[in-house]
Write an enzyme that holds these catalytic residues in place. Structure first.
Site, PDB file in Angstrom:
ATOM      1  N   TYR A 223       0.858  -1.164   0.222  1.00 26.81           N
ATOM      2  CA  TYR A 223       0.136  -0.087  -0.024  1.00 26.81           C
ATOM      3  C   TYR A 223       0.770   1.177  -0.057  1.00 26.81           C
ATOM      4  O   TYR A 223       1.730   1.396   0.601  1.00 26.81           O
ATOM      5  CB  TYR A 223      -0.965   0.023   1.087  1.00 26.81           C
TER       6      TYR A 223
ATOM      7  N   GLY B 230       7.740 -13.402  10.169  1.00 24.17           N
ATOM      8  CA  GLY B 230       6.687 -14.130  10.951  1.00 24.17           C
ATOM      9  C   GLY B 230       5.023 -13.776  10.617  1.00 24.17           C
ATOM     10  O   GLY B 230       5.025 -12.764   9.958  1.00 24.17           O
TER      11      GLY B 230
ATOM     12  N   HIS C  55      -8.486  -2.822   8.207  1.00 22.95           N
ATOM     13  CA  HIS C  55      -9.370  -2.865   7.574  1.00 22.95           C
ATOM     14  C   HIS C  55      -9.563  -3.949   6.583  1.00 22.95           C
ATOM     15  O   HIS C  55     -10.613  -4.343   5.916  1.00 22.95           O
ATOM     16  CB  HIS C  55      -9.230  -1.474   6.371  1.00 22.95           C
TER      17      HIS C  55
ATOM     18  N   GLN D 242     -12.149  -8.183  -1.962  1.00 27.89           N
ATOM     19  CA  GLN D 242     -10.843  -8.880  -1.917  1.00 27.89           C
ATOM     20  C   GLN D 242     -10.466  -9.461  -0.366  1.00 27.89           C
ATOM     21  O   GLN D 242      -9.374 -10.288  -0.113  1.00 27.89           O
ATOM     22  CB  GLN D 242      -9.699  -7.823  -2.263  1.00 27.89           C
TER      23      GLN D 242
END
Length: 329
Positions: free
Chosen positions: A148, A219, A239, A290
Site C-alpha cells: 500500500y 513471522g 481494514h 478482496q
C-alpha cells in the site's frame, strides 16, 4: 454542475460511466513504460518513436498518448513533423519507476489484481464474501500481498511519537513508514514484522543494509508471538479484517505492549454520518471483494481499541488519503 444541468445533460453520469476507462488508460501507459521512456529521453518524442522503442503498434500508441494528454498525464507540442509528447510534472513524480514517490507498483497491483476482482463485485455484494477464489482459483491469503502506498510523513507526524523509541511496524511491507519514523524521530528504532517473503523483498530492494535503525522480524503476527515494544504501528491492516479478528490482534498487541506504550492505526476513516469520503466508501467495497473487512469510522476504531484495553484514544484527520489514531496502554 447543478442537478438541473445534469438533468438536461447528465455530465456527472457520463463521468461515472467512463471512470474505469480513465483508470485503464493510466494503467496501460504505466505498464508499457511510456512515462519511463519519456523521462529518460532528452526531449519530447513522436508517437512513432515511442511505439518503435516500446514495441507497440503506431496507431494504438498514438491513441493512448492522446488520451494521456487529455488526462493531463502528458503534454503535447505540435511541430511541422507532427505531435511530440512529454511527461507532465505529475507523471514524472508519481508514474515513473525511478521516482522516490513512484506509484507504479501500486498502480500495477490495481491493474492486474483489483481491476480483475471487481468484475465480481455483483457476486461479492450478493454473497457477502471476497471473490479471490472465483477470480484467480486460489484464496486471498495466498495472493494478497500488495504494497500500500501511504502518506507516511503526515501520519507519522500526526502525533508526537518521540517518547516511543522501540517501535514495531506490523505488516510494514517495504519499510516506507519505518523510514519516515527514523527520519522524524532519530532516537527511535523500528522493526518491520512481516511474512518472510515480504521481508526478503524489503531487504533486497527498499531498506539499505547500512541502515541499522531498521531491523526485520519474520513471522505471522496473528499466529506468532509479538515482542515487547513501546509502540506498534498497524498501517492499513485492520481494514482487511472483521471485528473479531481485529479484536484478537489488538488484544495480543495490548498484552505485549510496555506500560505507557501505544498503538498507532493508519486507516482511511469514514465520516460518522456515512456521507463519505468517497475514497473510504470505495475502499470498503474493495475490502468486500478482496478481503474480510471494511473501512470504519473513528468511533468504530475507538470501540475496538477500548475493548482491547487501550485508553486515551486520539484521532487525527490528515486531510489526505490516510488518517491516524493513537491509543495508549
Amino acid at each position: 454542475m447543478s442537478s438541473t444541468q445534469d438533468l438536461d445533460y447528465p455530465q456527472t453520469f457520463f463521468q461515472y460511466n467512463h471512470g474505469f476507462l480513465v483508470s485503464k488508460v493510466m494503467f496501460t501507459a504505466c505498464e508499457l513504460g511510456v512515462f519511463d521512456l519519456l523521462l529518460e529521453s532528452e526531449g519530447p518524442l513522436s508517437s512513432d518513436a515511442i511505439a518503435e522503442r516500446l514495441g507497440t503498434s503506431a496507431s494504438g500508441m498514438e491513441l493512448l498518448l492522446d488520451a494521456c494528454v487529455g488526462l493531463k498525464l502528458l503534454g503535447v507540442e505540435m511541430k511541422s513533423e507532427g505531435a511530440f509528447y512529454r511527461n507532465t510534472e505529475l507523471s514524472n513524480l508519481y508514474l515513473t519507476k525511478s521516482s522516490p514517490k513512484s506509484q507504479y507498483h501500486h498502480l500495477m497491483y490495481y491493474s492486474k489484481t483489483v481491476y480483475f476482482c471487481w468484475h465480481y463485485l455483483t457476486d461479492a455484494v450478493r454473497d457477502g464474501k471476497n471473490q479471490y477464489e472465483r477470480a484467480f482459483g486460489i484464496s486471498s491469503e495466498d495472493l494478497f500481498g500488495a504494497l500500500y502506498s501511504i502518506c507516511g510523513r503526515d501520519v507519522i507526524a500526526a502525533f508526537d511519537l518521540s517518547p516511543f523509541t522501540v517501535i514495531y511496524d506490523l505488516g510494514g511491507c517495504a519499510g516506507g513508514l519505518a523510514q519516515e519514523c527514523i527520519s522524524l524521530y532519530p532516537n527511535s528504532t523500528v522493526t518491520i514484522y512481516d511474512l518472510p517473503k515480504v521481508v526478503q523483498v524489503a531487504k533486497e530492494r527498499f531498506v539499505p543494509p547500512e541502515e541499522h535503525r531498521i531491523t526485520f522480524h519474520e513471522g505471522d503476527f496473528f499466529k506468532d508471538p509479538i515482542p515487547e515494544a513501546d509502540l506498534y504501528i498497524l498501517a492499513r491492516i485492520l481494514h482487511d479484517w472483521a471485528d473479531d479478528k481485529c479484536m484478537q490482534l489488538l488484544a495480543k498487541i495490548h498484552k505485549a505492549c510496555k506500560p505507557g506504550g501505544g498503538v498507532l492505526l493508519v486507516e482511511t476513516l469514514l465520516n460518522e454520518d456515512k456521507t463519505g469520503p468517497l475514497d473510504a466508501q470505495l475502499f470498503s467495497l474493495l475490502m468486500l471483494v478482496q478481503a474480510e473487512g471494511k473501512e470504519r469510522t473513528p468511533t468504530e476504531y475507538s470501540k475496538l481499541l477500548t475493548a482491547a484495553g487501550f485508553r486515551e484514544i486520539q484521532v487525527k484527520k490528515t486531510g489526505k488519503l490516510y488518517d491516524a489514531i493513537l491509543g495508549r496502554k
